[in-house]
Scaffold this active site. Structure first.
Site, mmCIF file in Angstrom:
data_model
loop_
_atom_site.group_PDB
_atom_site.id
_atom_site.type_symbol
_atom_site.label_atom_id
_atom_site.label_comp_id
_atom_site.label_asym_id
_atom_site.label_seq_id
_atom_site.Cartn_x
_atom_site.Cartn_y
_atom_site.Cartn_z
ATOM 1 N N ASP A 45 -7.851 5.770 -2.820
ATOM 2 C CA ASP A 45 -7.005 4.673 -2.346
ATOM 3 C C ASP A 45 -6.605 3.797 -3.514
ATOM 4 O O ASP A 45 -7.371 2.939 -3.957
ATOM 5 C CB ASP A 45 -7.761 3.856 -1.292
ATOM 6 C CG ASP A 45 -6.825 2.857 -0.621
ATOM 7 O OD1 ASP A 45 -5.660 2.747 -1.062
ATOM 8 O OD2 ASP A 45 -7.247 2.204 0.341
ATOM 9 N N CYS A 82 0.805 -1.218 0.000
ATOM 10 C CA CYS A 82 0.000 0.000 0.000
ATOM 11 C C CYS A 82 0.840 1.271 0.000
ATOM 12 O O CYS A 82 0.485 2.251 -0.640
ATOM 13 C CB CYS A 82 -0.988 -0.008 1.142
ATOM 14 S SG CYS A 82 -0.224 -0.099 2.757
ATOM 15 N N HIS A 120 -2.200 0.903 7.156
ATOM 16 C CA HIS A 120 -2.492 1.192 5.766
ATOM 17 C C HIS A 120 -2.022 2.606 5.429
ATOM 18 O O HIS A 120 -1.886 3.450 6.314
ATOM 19 C CB HIS A 120 -4.003 1.062 5.525
ATOM 20 C CG HIS A 120 -4.385 1.055 4.078
ATOM 21 N ND1 HIS A 120 -3.828 0.204 3.155
ATOM 22 C CD2 HIS A 120 -5.295 1.802 3.386
ATOM 23 C CE1 HIS A 120 -4.363 0.424 1.974
ATOM 24 N NE2 HIS A 120 -5.253 1.406 2.094
#
Lengths: 662, 323
Positions: A477, A417, A461
């Site tokens: 995202d 991520c 995250h």
């Protein structure tokens, strides 16, 4: 009482065991050599008790004390935190043993032990830890009791266990009343709990690999209870920090957003127009200690918690690092429009900052795309399409060189991520769109037993936010594009098997039975924390208002007095009831007769013997004289001579006399 | 001035304490006469509790606060148990054996309770601490030492009963005033015989030695000899009892005569006491003459006790004349 008698062996055994119990869990928090010294001193004191060796003289004792103090100074190095204090206490607590000889010395050691046992609760607040501390308190109280009972000559001495159990059993209700009703004062002064403890969780900067490292920890980050329904996973973005400064490899906070060092200013919602698009959501977070000073919340948060402020990046922070479990309630507006009309110059500059050199390929491509696409949204969509089609989501990405964004976007195309968020923000900035990285946690596991949400380290995250005209800051995202199951179900469902091996507690999360047990235990602990540890002034006010109708001070005081008085009266009642004298049946009959005579006007004087009384009855009421005499005679016979025949006759005669009187 | 006030306060305090636990032959301890306060160790305990509370307050740790509340609750329960331990305890003064001035007498007190009583400490005003544990309904007799300093009735001073049961952090106590008395006889001590006494001779005071008889020498003491003939100086040198032999021997009389001895009242009474014991040991019958009292000669333990009691309780002021 300072007794000069030598300590009895039984009390010494109790004392040493209590000491060991108190010290055992603290061994994790004091220097190792101190734990070893403590063990040695305790063993040596027992050795002395067995008659081997002699007590050390004052010189030896002082030498030992000085040595331990010096070593303490060296090992903690002058920094002062609660752990230092606990170490000092433990040192004193153990060294006192070297001069423990008399019954009177036991008191000081026991009182020290109470305090040291209480410090356990600073470090262990789980349910089991609390039960253990309670056991320690029992052991110390038992030591006091046994010390007091030592040397009793009476064979009737009860077992100390029973007396101890009685004392504690009776003390618990009083403790409960005090706990529920006594108001809490705030912190009086600040001593950090520990000086050396590391920080856990998300840190205030992000380089490639940082968040993947957190995946190896199954540790709890925080737990959340929602007032109403739990929002779906793809809306649960727990933000901690906004990172907006990039040096080519590492993202960190610019002055504008740096809450940790107090450089950023506090943001007030009223400062900027915030349009709410839905009903806000309210929830309560219990955050495990992190050692950092930011808190976690969904955007855009608002809280009443004292000492907690809102930053310009819509994150929560406080001045002091979070060294203990912290409970706070938040109301969040999940759907919002903020700062849509424009960014101020400073913020805009920060949101477009890029390093002077490096990643030329990406800069070039971004410029091209910006020219080709009609607006920011189209640009974003194009980037996401690219990610979706060509990229791979993995915990073990290939290593990246100096131009990390270039290499990731155009060559390796595999990452985690942080790679996606980082390159996306870089790309957007290069295209002239204000953007920033946000770090925190995403998702979380719903505990089916209690209906709360557990967020663990492996839920860490990183995502991005883009500013668009008229819309304001908007979350994007890129990870959701490449691995949608990461967002919807959790990281363990989004990786292939070789990656999943790297996750912490992969087994627990996959095998239902074991996972279920863990969930239940976690639910229990969470309840313990929420209701016992989290019973603060507010909870107390609510509870008392529900119980008493109002929580005015005099009402609470009265209730306190009544409650404790009732418990005390019950205890006293029990003490007397337990040992009340059995009354002989003949005495009962005689007493009934006396009451009847009293009603008829002839009162037996205090201390008057039955014979004297009978004589007086005979004088005052000659008509009863004969019966009274015989009843008295029978009573004396049956009571003192234990004559059963006399008792039978007494019953008969007394009944007849009672009839005559009445 | 300050001392006087202190003294005043002290005496007022003790009067108050005595009013709350009046003198009686048998005393049952009730709430009126039982006091509970933290002991010295109890103050330390409270300090520990306070520190735990501070720790809990400062770190806003509910569990530590609960721990401090537990300590406080234990203290409250401990006070109740301490009180319950002493409450209902019955003390009864038993008959005490008489003794002589200078001896330490034993004053027996019977303790009994319908409950077990643990770790009871008894302490007379001036005296050692006695420890005692009582089983349920088991009488226990404790002998309290009393220093006999003056003849006459000796009443025990207040008795301090205390206990640190159950945790040593409370001190429960009661002052007990027991209505008991012990008779203290004069200290047996040889006294000097009055040589001039013989001049005054009235029949009812018995036969006496004439002062003008010639001294002939000493003979060993014989039962029945008059006390006036005893050679006290020899006796005082440790030579035993001897009689002075005079020219004209008289029939020896058996009277302990107050007037036949020299010295102040106490010296004479001590002398009489001494002789009574000697003669009793030698199985001589003897009578007693004190101002205002006369006991006919007799023998035996009972007679000795009567004589000694008279000596112990002799009150010159009561007799109403200078003696």
């Amino acid at each position: 009482m300072k007794s000069r008698r030598t300590i009895a062996r039984r009390s010494l055994i109790w004392l040493l065991i209590a000491q060991l119990m108190v010290l055992a869990p603290l061994a994790l928090h004091i220097p190792l050599w101190l734990s070893v010294t403590a063990l040695l001193v305790i063993a040596w004191r027992w050795w002395l008790e067995r008659g081997r060796g002699r007590f050390p003289g004052p010189w030896w004792r002082s030498a030992l004390a000085i040595a331990v103090t010096a070593m303490l100074y060296v090992s903690v190095g002058g920094s002062f935190a609660m752990e230092t204090m606990v170490s000092l206490l433990v040192a004193g607590f153990v060294l006192k043993l070297t001069e423990l000889r008399r019954e009177g010395d036991v008191y000081l050691l026991c009182f020290l032990a109470y305090f040291v046992a209480a410090t356990q609760l600073l470090f262990f607040t789980q349910f089991l830890g609390s039960v253990y501390s309670l056991l320690c308190f029992c052991a110390i109280t038992g030591t006091l009791l046994v010390n007091q009972m030592a040397g009793a000559r009476s064979p009737a001495s009860p077992s100390p266990w029973r007396t101890l159990a009685g004392l504690l059993f009776q003390a618990l209700p009083i403790m409960l009343v005090l706990f529920l009703a006594l108001p809490r004062l705030g912190s009086l002064w600040t001593v950090p709990l520990n000086s050396t403890a590391g920080t856990t969780g998300v840190s205030d900067s992000m380089s490639p690999g940082d968040i993947a490292d957190l995946m190896q920890s199954d540790e709890l980050a925080f737990r959340v209870t929602f007032a109403a329904d739990i929002p779906p996973a793809h809306e649960r973005y727990w933000r901690a920090l906004v990172l907006d400064e990039f040096d080519g490899r590492r993202w960190s906070q610019s002055d504008f957003h740096d809450v940790g060092n107090g450089r950023a200013s506090v943001w007030r919602r009223s400062d900027q127009a915030l349009t709410e698009l839905a009903r806000p959501m309210s929830y309560e977070i219990m955050l495990e200690p992190t050692g950092e000073n930011w808190l976690y919340a969904l955007a855009v948060p608002q809280t009443d918690a004292s000492g907690v402020d809102l930053s310009r990046g819509y994150t929560l922070f406080q001045r002091k690092p979070i060294s203990q479990r912290k409970q706070y309630s938040v109301i969040s507006q999940l759907f919002y429009r903020a700062q849509g009309s424009g960014l101020d110059e400073r913020e805009k500059r920060a949101a477009l900052q890029l390093p002077d050199t490096g990643n030329l390929q990406t800069r070039e491509r971004a410029r091209q795309w910006a020219e080709q696409e009609p607006g920011s949204q189209a640009l974003i969509n194009r980037f996401l399409r690219l990610v979706q089609s060509r990229f791979r989501y993995t915990l073990q990405p290939p290593l990246l060189g100096d131009d990390s964004v270039d290499e990731f976007l155009w060559q390796t195309r595999a990452g985690f991520c942080e790679h996606f968020a980082s390159s996306f923000v870089f790309f957007m900035r290069a295209a002239g769109v204000p953007a920033r990285v946000v770090v925190g946690y995403q998702g979380g596991q719903v505990n089916p037993h209690e209906g709360y949400l557990t967020v663990r380290q492996l839920d860490a995250h990183a995502w991005a936010e883009v500013w668009m005209e008229g819309v304001g800051w908007q979350r994007v995202d890129p990870t959701a594009a490449v691995a949608p199951e990461r967002i919807d179900r959790g990281v363990e469902y989004s990786l292939d098997d070789s990656d999943a091996q790297l996750l912490a507690n992969a087994m627990g999360r996959r095998f239902a039975a074991w996972g279920n047990l863990q969930l239940q235990w976690d639910a229990f602990n969470y309840r313990w924390h929420r209701w016992v540890m989290g019973y603060d002034n507010q909870a107390q006010q609510d509870f008392l208002r529900r119980l008493l109708g109002a929580s005015s001070p005099w009402r609470v005081t009265l209730a306190l007095i009544v409650a404790i008085g009732t418990v005390a009266a019950l205890i006293v009642g029990w003490l007397f009831w337990r040992t009340r004298e059995p009354v002989a049946p003949s005495v009962k009959i005689y007493r009934r007769l006396c009451r009847k005579l009293d009603a008829a006007g002839v009162t037996r004087w205090h201390g008057e013997t039955p014979s004297d009384f009978a004589a007086r009855v005979g004088q005052l009421r000659p008509e009863w004289a004969e019966d009274m005499n015989s009843v008295t005679h029978l009573f004396l016979r049956s009571y003192y001579a234990e004559d059963d025949a006399a008792f039978e006759a007494l019953k008969h005669k007394a009944r007849a006399l009672l009839r005559r009187i009445g | 001035m300050f001392l006087a006030i202190k003294q005043q306060c002290k005496s007022y305090f003790w009067r108050l304490a005595e009013r709350r636990s009046p003198r009686a032959e048998a005393v049952v301890l009730r709430h009126r006469s039982i006091y509970v306060l933290p002991s010295k160790a109890g103050l330390g305990y409270m300090l520990a509790g306070l520190l735990v509370w501070l720790l809990g307050t400062n770190y806003q740790n509910n569990l530590i606060l609960a721990a401090s509340f537990l300590l406080f609750a234990l203290f409250v329960v401990s006070v109740l148990h301490a009180f319950g331990n002493l409450s209902g305890l019955q003390l009864r003064a038993l008959k005490a054996e008489p003794g002589f001035v200078g001896e330490t007498l034993e004053f027996p007190v019977e303790l009994i309770s319908s409950r077990s009583v643990f770790h009871l400490l008894l302490q007379p005003v001036r005296g050692p601490v006695l420890r005692c544990d009582l089983g349920r309904d088991q009488a226990n007799v404790v002998k309290i030492p009393l220093a006999a300093q003056r003849r006459g009735w000796l009443k025990p001073d207040r008795l301090l009963l205390k206990s640190y049961f159950p945790l040593g952090i409370t001190r429960v106590w009661s002052w007990v005033y027991l209505e008991g008395k012990v008779l203290v006889y004069p200290e047996p001590r040889p006294a000097q015989f009055a040589p001039q006494y013989g001049a005054d001779s009235s029949g009812d005071q018995g036969d006496r030695v004439r002062a003008d008889d010639d001294f002939m020498g000493f003979v060993r003491y014989q039962p029945g000899a008059s006390l006036a003939q005893v050679a006290w100086k020899l006796y005082a040198r440790g030579a035993g009892l001897h009689l002075k032999q005079f020219g004209a021997q008289q029939r020896q009389s058996q009277w302990l005569d107050y007037h036949a001895l020299l010295g102040d009242v106490e010296t004479r009474l001590s002398g009489l006491c001494f002789l009574a014991l000697e003669w009793h040991a030698a199985e001589i019958d003897y009578g007693l003459i004190l101002p205002g009292t006369r006991l006919e000669p007799a023998g035996g333990d009972q007679h000795l006790q009567r004589v000694l009691s008279e000596l112990a309780l002799f009150n010159p002021a009561e007799v109403g004349r200078e003696v």
